[in-house]
Design an enzyme around this catalytic site. Structure first.
Site, short mmCIF file in Angstrom:
data_model
loop_
_atom_site.label_atom_id
_atom_site.label_comp_id
_atom_site.label_asym_id
_atom_site.label_seq_id
_atom_site.Cartn_x
_atom_site.Cartn_y
_atom_site.Cartn_z
N LYS A 150 -22.42 7.29 21.60
CA LYS A 150 -22.19 7.66 23.01
C LYS A 150 -23.17 6.90 23.92
CE LYS A 150 -20.34 12.18 21.69
NZ LYS A 150 -20.51 13.64 21.58
N ASP B 164 -18.21 17.67 28.68
CA ASP B 164 -17.53 17.98 27.42
C ASP B 164 -16.29 18.85 27.66
OD1 ASP B 164 -18.38 16.92 24.97
OD2 ASP B 164 -20.16 18.22 24.91
N GLN C 183 -24.79 18.32 21.84
CA GLN C 183 -24.02 17.94 20.65
C GLN C 183 -23.88 19.14 19.72
OE1 GLN C 183 -22.50 15.02 20.36
NE2 GLN C 183 -21.66 15.47 18.35
#
Ligand code: GUN
Length: 293
Positions: free
Chosen positions: A52, A119, A96
């Site tokens: 990422k 997200d 994460q």
């Protein structure tokens, strides 16, 4: 059989995003900034976060990684989330997953300010997506939809069978595939570990989205001739053919299934790269205040 080449499509989208970032900053907009929190040292999570960050660098998005040890407390992580919520230089924040068992994922997700939730996991974004309102879409479902759109796969009126009911993929992609729109307008069935006639249901799928994290689960006899198969699985499995001692395996038995498909995603190089560009797109949208002003 045609490959749905996520790697190539994502490279094209990265160029488009880089141009959009340039246009945005040339017009006086701020440089987008994504922050990623990672707790512990799960090797797969570390790899995803490094991918990422690399993708951010490629398109001109700033990034920061905040790393906590495995034994960090929930309070410490929550305080960091709150600090980032207040930091006006940071436009998007991801934590994460998975988190260590002693930290409540839902508590962390609900603490991320929904305007920075690139997200798309916060209940406000989930709820708005379910209602068909503008929201941050979770990256993997968003990436799948974009891949279908760019390859002009007909989804309207098709039976889409989704295997897996996670909050990150199965449930949201079901919503997007059944929504009014292109891609969309599919008739959706969600299958999971308790589905009794799973093989039969899969065989009736014009489109199969395999997202349960079980390597090679979807076998040749579960796929009808001409189906479109999207493989979301990326499990590390042992391999004596690689230097690292592992390789990535999808949820589909690719070699056996591919000859029956009209289109299929490879693993790696299918959904994975599309997920990352979707996160970049969301970060740019957060910076440009496209969804929430
Ligand atoms: N773990 C697996 N997929 C994801 C994702 O899309 N976002 C985050 N934050 N964690 C994940």
């Amino acid at each position: 059989m045609n490959l749905l080449n996520g790697k190539e499509t994502a490279a094209q989208i990265r160029q488009e995003i880089a141009q959009k970032v340039k246009d945005h900053t040339e017009k006086g907009g701020k440089t987008p900034h994504l922050a990623a929190i990672i707790v512990g040292s799960d090797p797969a999570s570390e790899t995803y976060v490094s991918h990422k960050v690399k993708a951010c660098n490629e398109v001109g998005i700033n990034s920061s990684v905040i790393k906590f040890d495995d034994d960090a407390t929930e309070q410490e992580v929550l305080e960091k989330v709150e600090e980032i919520n207040e930091n006006s230089d940071i436009d998007g924040l991801i934590v994460q997953l998975p988190l260590p068992g002693h930290i409540s994922e839902s508590k962390i997700i609900e603490t991320v300010r929904y305007q920075k939730d690139v997200d798309g996991f916060h209940p406000v974004n989930v709820g708005r997506m379910f209602s068909g309102l503008p929201s941050f879409l979770p990256a993997t479902p968003y990436g799948i939809m974009e891949l279908l759109r760019r390859y002009k796969i007909e989804t309207s009126g098709k039976h889409c069978v989704i295997v897996g009911r996670s909050n990150i993929v199965g449930k949201p992609v079901a919503m997007l595939m059944s929504r009014k729109g292109e891609p969309g307008n599919s008739t959706v069935t969600i299958c999971h570990s308790r589905t009794s006639n799973l093989e039969e249901i899969c065989r009736s799928g014009d489109i199969i989205i395999a997202a349960m994290g079980s390597p090679g689960f979807v076998k040749q006899n579960m796929v009808k001739e001409g189906a479109v198969v999207i493989d979301v699985g990326i499990t590390r499995v042992k391999s004596d053919k690689t230097k690292s001692g592992w390789k990535l395996a999808g949820d589909v038995d690719f070699d056996a299934v591919a000859p029956k498909c009209s289109f299929i995603t490879p693993v790696p190089g299918g959904v994975g790269p599309m997920t990352i560009v979707s996160l970049l797109e969301n970060t740019l949208r957060a910076t440009a205040k496209e969804i929430y002003s």
